[in-house]
Scaffold this motif. Sequence first.
Motif, short mmCIF file in Angstrom:
data_model
loop_
_atom_site.label_atom_id
_atom_site.label_comp_id
_atom_site.label_asym_id
_atom_site.label_seq_id
_atom_site.Cartn_x
_atom_site.Cartn_y
_atom_site.Cartn_z
N MET A 1 0.84 -1.19 0.00
CA MET A 1 0.00 0.00 0.00
C MET A 1 0.88 1.24 0.00
SD MET A 1 -3.04 0.81 2.62
CE MET A 1 -3.40 2.46 3.06
N SER A 2 0.59 2.19 -0.89
CA SER A 2 1.42 3.38 -0.97
C SER A 2 0.96 4.43 0.03
CB SER A 2 1.37 3.96 -2.39
OG SER A 2 0.07 4.42 -2.67
N GLN A 3 1.90 5.17 0.49
CA GLN A 3 1.66 6.23 1.47
C GLN A 3 1.31 7.53 0.73
OE1 GLN A 3 1.89 5.57 4.70
NE2 GLN A 3 1.94 7.54 5.67
N ILE A 4 0.31 8.25 1.18
CA ILE A 4 -0.03 9.55 0.61
C ILE A 4 0.83 10.58 1.32
CG2 ILE A 4 -1.83 11.27 0.27
CD1 ILE A 4 -3.84 8.95 0.35
N ALA A 5 1.51 11.41 0.53
CA ALA A 5 2.41 12.41 1.10
C ALA A 5 1.66 13.72 1.37
CB ALA A 5 3.56 12.67 0.14
N PRO A 6 2.04 14.43 2.42
CA PRO A 6 1.48 15.76 2.64
C PRO A 6 1.84 16.67 1.46
CG PRO A 6 2.69 15.01 4.56
CD PRO A 6 2.98 14.03 3.47
N VAL A 7 1.04 17.68 1.24
CA VAL A 7 1.25 18.59 0.11
C VAL A 7 1.19 20.03 0.61
CG1 VAL A 7 0.33 19.39 -2.10
CG2 VAL A 7 0.17 16.96 -1.50
N VAL A 8 2.16 20.84 0.19
CA VAL A 8 2.14 22.28 0.41
C VAL A 8 2.29 22.94 -0.95
CG1 VAL A 8 3.31 24.27 1.44
CG2 VAL A 8 3.16 22.10 2.70
N GLY A 22 -14.19 31.75 -17.96
CA GLY A 22 -13.63 33.05 -18.30
C GLY A 22 -12.33 33.43 -17.64
N GLY A 23 -11.58 32.51 -17.10
CA GLY A 23 -10.31 32.86 -16.49
C GLY A 23 -9.46 31.63 -16.21
N PRO A 24 -8.25 31.86 -15.70
CA PRO A 24 -7.37 30.73 -15.42
C PRO A 24 -7.84 29.90 -14.23
CG PRO A 24 -6.36 32.78 -14.70
CD PRO A 24 -7.62 33.15 -15.42
N LEU A 25 -7.47 28.64 -14.26
CA LEU A 25 -7.80 27.68 -13.22
C LEU A 25 -6.48 27.01 -12.84
CD1 LEU A 25 -10.64 25.08 -13.44
CD2 LEU A 25 -8.33 24.35 -13.00
N THR A 26 -6.15 27.02 -11.56
CA THR A 26 -4.89 26.45 -11.10
C THR A 26 -5.17 25.32 -10.13
OG1 THR A 26 -3.82 28.62 -11.31
CG2 THR A 26 -2.67 26.96 -10.01
N PHE A 27 -4.76 24.11 -10.51
CA PHE A 27 -4.91 22.97 -9.61
C PHE A 27 -3.95 23.13 -8.44
CE2 PHE A 27 -6.44 21.06 -13.58
CZ PHE A 27 -7.62 20.49 -13.14
N LYS A 28 -4.46 23.07 -7.23
CA LYS A 28 -3.64 23.12 -6.03
C LYS A 28 -3.32 21.70 -5.55
CE LYS A 28 -3.29 27.53 -5.84
NZ LYS A 28 -1.98 28.17 -5.99
N VAL A 29 -4.27 20.78 -5.73
CA VAL A 29 -4.04 19.37 -5.43
C VAL A 29 -5.00 18.56 -6.30
CG1 VAL A 29 -5.62 19.15 -3.47
CG2 VAL A 29 -3.58 17.73 -3.55
N THR A 34 -3.98 12.80 -3.48
CA THR A 34 -4.76 12.66 -2.25
C THR A 34 -5.40 11.28 -2.10
OG1 THR A 34 -6.81 13.45 -3.29
CG2 THR A 34 -5.33 15.13 -2.34
N GLY A 35 -4.93 10.34 -2.90
CA GLY A 35 -5.55 9.01 -2.86
C GLY A 35 -7.00 9.03 -3.30
N GLY A 36 -7.35 10.01 -4.14
CA GLY A 36 -8.72 10.12 -4.63
C GLY A 36 -9.68 10.85 -3.71
N ALA A 37 -9.18 11.38 -2.61
CA ALA A 37 -10.06 12.00 -1.63
C ALA A 37 -10.52 13.42 -2.01
CB ALA A 37 -9.37 12.05 -0.27
N PRO A 113 -15.36 13.15 -3.52
CA PRO A 113 -13.97 12.80 -3.77
C PRO A 113 -13.47 13.48 -5.05
CG PRO A 113 -15.38 11.00 -4.48
CD PRO A 113 -16.27 12.04 -3.82
N SER A 114 -12.23 13.22 -5.40
CA SER A 114 -11.66 13.79 -6.62
C SER A 114 -12.32 13.16 -7.84
CB SER A 114 -10.15 13.55 -6.65
OG SER A 114 -9.89 12.16 -6.80
N GLY A 115 -11.99 13.67 -9.00
CA GLY A 115 -12.50 13.10 -10.24
C GLY A 115 -12.83 14.14 -11.30
N MET A 116 -13.09 15.37 -10.91
CA MET A 116 -13.46 16.39 -11.88
C MET A 116 -12.26 16.93 -12.65
SD MET A 116 -16.65 16.56 -12.17
CE MET A 116 -16.68 18.00 -13.22
#
Length: 152
Positions: A1-8, A22-29, A34-37, A113-116
């Motif tokens: 099982m892989s470990q999820i790392a903290p993110v900054v 109408g503008g920029p979109l920046t993925f932060k995580v 996040t293991g799909g969370a 959860p994530s997916g979008m």
Amino acid sequence: MSQIAPVVVLPGEGHAVEGPAGGPLTFKVRGEQTGGALTALENVIAPGDGPPLHTHGAEDEAWYVIDGALRFRLGDEVADAPAGSFVFVPRGTPHCFQNAGERPARILVLFTPSGMERFFDRFAALPAFDPSAFSTLGAEAGMDVVGPPLRG
């Protein structure tokens, strides 16, 4: 099982694409971090702009208004959300928003959860703006457009 790392993610960091509102979109995580969370993104919304009324079949969505003023349609209700407001919408709830101000608004958007990510990635990869893309690409990602954008 892989470990999820903290993110900054520091200010100005993250993977940026052209957003559908109408503008920029920046993925932060992203889900793969996040293991799909969770998916978290910062989005700039042009004045008067916003998505059509839609639902998500598998994700809850939340927004924190960092700067500017949005107006939300949440089911049958309309609510104003100035800077500092937090809005949560459970999956299956029809919703949309509009930048109600005269300058760009900046928001933090959370999907659980994530997916979008796949919707935003595919939208940004379009060679030119296609008004039907929100609906067609959204359907591929489990999102259904059920009405027009919020106006006025």
